[in-house]
Structures are given as C-alpha cells and as structure tokens.
Design an enzyme around this catalytic site. Structure first.
Site, PDB file in Angstrom:
ATOM      1  CB  VAL A  54      -0.978 -16.702 -22.740  1.00 44.56           C
ATOM      2  CG1 VAL A  54      -0.705 -18.189 -22.757  1.00 44.56           C
ATOM      3  CG2 VAL A  54      -2.408 -16.428 -22.368  1.00 44.56           C
ATOM      4  CB  VAL A  80      -4.360 -12.035 -19.596  1.00 41.15           C
ATOM      5  CG1 VAL A  80      -3.874 -11.220 -20.805  1.00 41.15           C
ATOM      6  CG2 VAL A  80      -5.496 -12.970 -20.003  1.00 41.15           C
ATOM      7  CE  LYS A  81       4.480 -12.760 -18.391  1.00 41.30           C
ATOM      8  NZ  LYS A  81       5.728 -13.529 -18.757  1.00 41.30           N
ATOM      9  CB  ILE A  82      -1.436  -6.775 -19.056  1.00 41.73           C
ATOM     10  CG1 ILE A  82      -2.610  -7.668 -19.509  1.00 41.73           C
ATOM     11  CG2 ILE A  82      -1.597  -5.343 -19.542  1.00 41.73           C
ATOM     12  CD1 ILE A  82      -3.955  -7.257 -19.001  1.00 41.73           C
TER      13      ILE A  82
END
Ligand code: G3P
Length: 215
Positions: A54, A80-82
């Site tokens: 996400v 966590v997509k960054i």
C-alpha cells in the site's frame, strides 16, 4: 517466479488466491474500488497470505515515516510503497531501521534502483509499461537492474510493475526477475491459448464416438 496481483479487486483476488503470492496497490487502484481504504486493505490481507503493498502519499521524510508506521500497523503483511524521491529514500532508510518493509515505486532508471537498494528498500518497482509508452525499453531496464543487483549480491527484490500484456510476463521470467505484478486483465490472458480451446473441442467431439461401458 512469484506473481503478485496489481489490483484492489477482492473478487478477483478470491478467485485466484491459489496462484497469487502478493498484492500491489497504488492510489489509483484504491480509488477505483470506491471503498473505505482501511476496510479494503484489511479484506485484501484476509484473502492473500503474502506481501500486500500500500502506498504512502506524504512527501517529506518525517511525514512519510509516520504514515508508513501507521500503514504497517494495519497487518503484518503490509509493505509500504514509497515514491522514488530523495525524501522518500530518507524515509526508507529510517523505516528499514524500524523493521518496516518498503517498496520504492515509480522507478524508471537503474541508478534509482541502485539508490533504493542502498537506502534499504526490500523491493523496487520499475514501471515497464509506462517506459514503453514513453518510447523507452522497459524490459531493458529490468535487465540492467537485475545485472547490477546480481553483481553486488543485493537483497532488494525487483517487482516488475506496469505490466501491460502476457509477453511482459514471459520476458520478465526469462530475465529472472523474482516478481511480476500483473493486473487482472493480463492475469486472465495468461491461462489462454486458442489451440488449447480447439484441442479440448476436438477431444470432446471424438470422445462422443467412443463407447464407454457402464459398470
Ligand atoms: O502498481 C503500479 C503499476 O503496476 C501501475 O501500472 O498500468 O498504471 O502503469 P500502470
């Protein structure tokens, strides 16, 4: 090769859960479902027992870290997509120390993938379809990143993203990319070949001519 589903469609995920190793989402994918964010993510996590990606939307490193910590608390499988920015990589480095898994997204060059790995990202997501759209060879980028990661024994895993057709999946597998994330429209095409359908029909037609004894 692990296959992730690039979708928030829970019906699709339920149907193909036996073949799906993880899920990737982004703000566009989440918005398409028209459902409350956390409720949707919890449901996805209950269907697929693998990494569920996400995306954090904050832009400054401290805010990204805070947002990522909140996202990671939703479920043990959250990644966590960054976005690939300097602030983003600063956040990735902090999050690696805190044990939060990260996926550096919107990667369009080998140097970006190199930096993401150095910052401690667990995954990088090169967007091959969007590169193809811009007149560059997306698969060449996957080759470059895989070569660099192999040269240095980098543990960051490549998620081939922005997959547009079945040949992207074949090519990614031949290169040896560990993961491809595939949208539902492409995933369903992976099953199909017209000669398979034709072959089944011929066998069915011929089987009708066979006398089968009843016990
Ligand atoms: O989830 C990231 C990526 O796969 C998006 O693909 O089709 O929007 O370029 P696309």
């Amino acid at each position: 090769m692990r296959l992730f589903a690039d979708t928030g469609d829970v019906n699709f995920l339920r149907k193909f859960a036996y073949l799906i190793d993880g899920v990737t989402t982004n703000p566009t994918i989440i918005a398409k479902e028209g459902r409350p964010f956390k409720e949707l993510v919890q449901e996805i996590c209950s269907i697929v027992d693998g990494p569920v990606n996400v995306e954090a939307v904050q832009k400054e490193a401290p805010a990204i870290v805070e947002e990522a910590l909140g996202l990671s608390r939703m479920h043990k499988n959250i990644v966590v997509k960054i976005a690939m920015t300097e602030e983003g990589l600063r956040a990735v480095s902090e999050l690696a120390k805190k044990g939060v898994k990260t996926n550096v997204t919107l990667v369009f060059s080998a140097n970006q993938a190199l930096l993401a790995a150095k910052a401690g990202a667990n995954y990088v997501s090169p967007f091959i379809g969007r590169l193809d759209d811009a007149g560059q060879d997306g698969l060449l980028l996957i080759e470059e990143i895989m070569d660099i990661y192999t040269n240095y024994g980098v543990e960051t895993e490549v998620i081939v993203a922005s997959v547009r057709h079945p040949l992207h999946v074949v090519a990614a597998a031949r290169i040896g990319a560990p993961i491809a994330t595939v949208p539902p429209s492409v995933f369903e095409l992976l099953f199909k070949h017209p000669l398979t359908d034709l072959g089944i029909k011929r066998f069915d037609d011929d089987w009708k001519k066979v006398q089968v004894e009843k016990r």
